[in-house]
Every structure is written in structure tokens, then in C-alpha cells.
Design an enzyme around this catalytic site. Structure first.
Site, mmCIF file in Angstrom:
data_model
loop_
_atom_site.group_PDB
_atom_site.id
_atom_site.type_symbol
_atom_site.label_atom_id
_atom_site.label_comp_id
_atom_site.label_asym_id
_atom_site.label_seq_id
_atom_site.Cartn_x
_atom_site.Cartn_y
_atom_site.Cartn_z
ATOM 1 N N CYS A 100 0.806 -1.226 0.000
ATOM 2 C CA CYS A 100 0.000 0.000 0.000
ATOM 3 C C CYS A 100 0.837 1.273 0.000
ATOM 4 C CB CYS A 100 -0.956 0.024 1.192
ATOM 5 S SG CYS A 100 -2.229 -1.242 1.114
ATOM 6 N N HIS A 335 -9.290 3.221 -2.416
ATOM 7 C CA HIS A 335 -7.906 2.843 -2.089
ATOM 8 C C HIS A 335 -7.376 1.867 -3.135
ATOM 9 C CE1 HIS A 335 -4.340 1.793 -0.067
ATOM 10 N NE2 HIS A 335 -4.806 1.161 0.991
#
Length: 382
Positions: A100, A335
Site C-alpha cells: 500500500c 484505495h
């Protein structure tokens, strides 16, 4: 709770001619996985953004493309996307995987190449097409696996939802605060014009997810990961598709363009059982290297994987919410894992450079990473 602070802009620092500066930043609209961009592969998301950033450079030749990606098809996706963007076969490519934090890590890699003098123009960012990511299967296994392990056998390796729940419990982050933060993220996104940073994709010019939320509605949602817990679908980010990229050049090639000089960047490790804590040591490294306090930073972009995670980090660092994700964050926008760190820098670019912030104004981007890592970057308006 963080104490009240008044951010103050420090005097501008002297910028060395070779200092890496972000002079352009763009992103796609962000789509929820399986919806807006469900048929677009990663290179088809990244290529229009890379091409747009290259166009913003006014003819400067691009030396390399560095892209973060987590779950894509392999094959050096950055190279594939660079060719698809029309940059020419002489432009290579490097694909970075810090999960991430990949998009932000890619920008730091690009800045290192610029700062060392090895390259003059690098386009860097990230992309994720969760909708088209391939399934992977171990040899001899009957079923595909959901993700690769983040740690070796014998170490804690929680999925991100349960890890956010554990962090909320460890840091005393209530359900009410998480829901309130999620409502605010959506409200801020709905109130923000993202037009200058967005590259239209198949005619779409807006993010798919932001919507009005009410605390009472969120309060009715059940816990998503742990029975009786506080982390829900409403205060968690969705799995998403999208891309973002920036152009990094040495200050001597900036040619009067305003930009964001990279003051310092950091990657840090933390307990893999609480991976959401990773931005705290990474940001503290940046502050120590720059010899400043958090109160000097006027704009903060933290990848909002979970409201609990952002609140735990901002509480620990003493950052008020009005400085954090002022246009909403991943809770509202989505996201796209490998892209989100680059989206954060693109948002900083809009908040500071496109808005005409004073020279010397400081901004910070950060992301938590599965397996117990944090990535952070401190920028200054030049």
C-alpha cells in the site's frame, strides 16, 4: 486527543540545483473494484496519466518511469505502461512493490535517481486494477490464494481489517470517532473540485465512491472483521481501481515552474501485528532529519485505509484533523493499493502548488503498509 496547534510556515530553505522537485501531478478518477473501470487493465489505467504528466513537462525528455503496484500481472508493468503511454521504446521502466506504500515509494525512488544526478526527468507513481488482477495459485494447491504472506512463517500476519481493529483497541480509538472521521472524509471529498488533477478515463471525470453519509446510518453497520468490533465497512476504505503519477526533475530544470521539493523521505518498520502504526516511525524520521516539529507542516495526506489507522497515527503525532486530507482521502475516494501513495502526493500538489501556497510551505504524505512498514515524504513548496 491532539493538542491545538497553529501551523507556521518556516522561512524557505535554499534549494540546491540538483534537488528533486515534483513539477506535475495527475491521477485518474478512482473507481470501486468491479464497477467503473472493471474491464480496464492496469496499463490502460496508468498510460493516460503518464501521458498527461509527460505533456505537462513541455517537451522535456523522460528518462524513466517508476510505478508502484501490488497485485498486477507482472511483466514489469511500468515498462508496459510507458510504452502504452507513447513515451517511446528508449524509455525503460521500473516496478516497485511496497504494497500500500508502493506509489509513494516509487516517488522516493525517482527522487533518489534525480538527487544523485543519474537522471534528469522521471515520471513516478502507482497503479492498481483490483478488478483485473490475476488470481495466483501455489503449485499443487487446489485454490488460488488471496494474497502473498507479508512475513515469514511464525510471525504475526493479520489481514488488514483485523489489524485495524487491533490498532483501534490498542490506541483506544472509539467507534464513534471512526464513524465521524469517515463522514467527514466523504463530506470533504464532495465539497472538493478535483478537476485540475484528474485525467478523464473513458469519459469519466469524477471519483465513483464519495457520497453523503450520516453518523446514524454508519452506527447501524455491523463490525466487518471482528465480532463486536469497531471497524466497519463504513469506516474502512473500499478496494479500488486507479492510477496517479508525478514528474520529478532537478531544481535546475524547473524553469520557474512552482513545485514540491522533496526535503526528505523515510521508510520504517514496525510490529507486523499492528501495521497501521507504520507511518508514525516513518514520519518521525522525516521530522528528525528536517529538524522540525509536526506543527510546522500545514498540509498532511495520509492514505486513509481505515479511520482507526489514521486516527491512531494523528493522535500519536499530535496533528489536528483540519490539516489531514482536507479534500477527503481513501475512505471517500477509494484505495487503489499500489496507487494510493501517489494519489496522496497528487493531492498535496493540488492543495499546495495549484492553490498558490507560499514558498516554504511544508506538506507531508504517508502510508501504512501490510507486514509492518510505513512510508513518508516531506515536501516544501518552491
Amino acid at each position: 486527543m491532539p493538542r491545538t496547534q497553529t501551523p507556521q510556515t518556516p522561512p524557505p530553505r535554499t534549494t540546491p540545483p540538483g534537488a528533486p522537485v515534483v513539477v506535475a501531478a495527475r491521477r485518474t478518477p478512482i473507481g470501486t473494484a468491479g464497477h467503473a473501470f472493471k474491464k480496464l487493465t492496469a496499463e490502460r489505467l496508468a498510460a493516460p496519466v503518464i501521458a498527461a504528466v509527460a505533456g505537462d513537462l513541455g517537451g522535456l525528455p523522460v528518462d524513466d518511469v517508476v510505478l508502484g503496484n501490488c497485485m498486477g500481472p507482472g511483466g514489469n508493468l511500468a515498462r508496459v505502461a510507458a510504452l502504452a503511454a507513447g513515451l517511446g521504446h528508449e524509455v525503460p521502466g521500473l516496478t516497485v512493490d511496497r504494497q500500500c506504500g508502493s506509489g509513494l515509494a516509487a516517488i522516493l525512488v525517482a527522487a533518489q535517481a534525480i538527487g544523485s544526478g543519474a537522471m534528469d526527468v522521471v515520471i513516478a507513481g502507482g497503479v492498481e486494477s483490483a478488478s483485473t488482477a490475476p488470481l495466483r495459485t501455489q503449485v499443487g494447491a487446489a485454490e488460488p490464494y488471496q494474497r502473498a504472506p507479508f512475513v515469514p512463517e511464525g510471525w504475526p500476519d493479520p489481514d488488514m481489517g483485523p489489524a485495524a481493529e487491533a490498532l483501534a483497541k490498542a490506541r483506544g480509538i472509539s467507534r464513534e470517532r471512526q464513524d465521524a472521521y469517515a463522514c467527514q472524509s466523504h463530506a470533504r471529498a464532495l465539497a472538493t473540485d478535483f478537476g485540475q488533477e484528474i485525467v478523464p478515463i473513458e469519459g469519466r471525470t469524477t471519483d465513483q465512491r464519495p457520497r453523503p453519509l450520516k453518523p446514524a446510518s454508519l452506527a447501524r453497520l455491523p463490525a466487518a472483521f471482528v465480532a463486536g468490533g469497531t471497524v466497519t465497512a463504513g469506516n474502512s476504505s473500499p478496494i479500488s481501481d486507479g492510477a496517479a503519477a508525478v514528474a520529478v526533475v532537478p531544481d535546475r530544470l524547473r524553469a520557474g515552474r512552482p513545485g514540491l521539493r522533496l526535503v526528505t523521505g523515510a521508510v520504517a518498520g514496525c510490529d507486523p501485528e499492528l501495521p497501521g502504526w507504520g507511518p508514525v516511525p516513518a514520519i518521525r524520521k522525516c521530522l528528525e532529519e528536517a529538524a522540525i516539529g509536526i506543527e510546522a507542516i500545514q498540509a498532511v495526506e495520509i492514505v486513509e485505509a481505515f479511520a482507526a489507522q489514521v486516527l491512531a497515527v494523528t493522535d500519536a503525532l499530535g496533528v489536528e484533523r483540519d490539516r489531514v486530507c482536507a479534500g477527503g482521502g481513501a475512505l471517500a475516494l477509494g484505495h487503489p493499493w499500489g496507487a494510493s501513495g501517489a494519489v496522496a502526493v497528487t493531492r498535496l500538489f493540488t492543495r499546495l502548488v495549484r492553490s498558490g501556497a507560499l514558498r516554504g510551505t511544508l506538506g507531508l504524505a504517508a502510508a501504512a503498509v501490510g507486514g509492518g512498514l510505513g512510508v513518508a515524504a516531506l515536501f516544501e513548496v518552491v
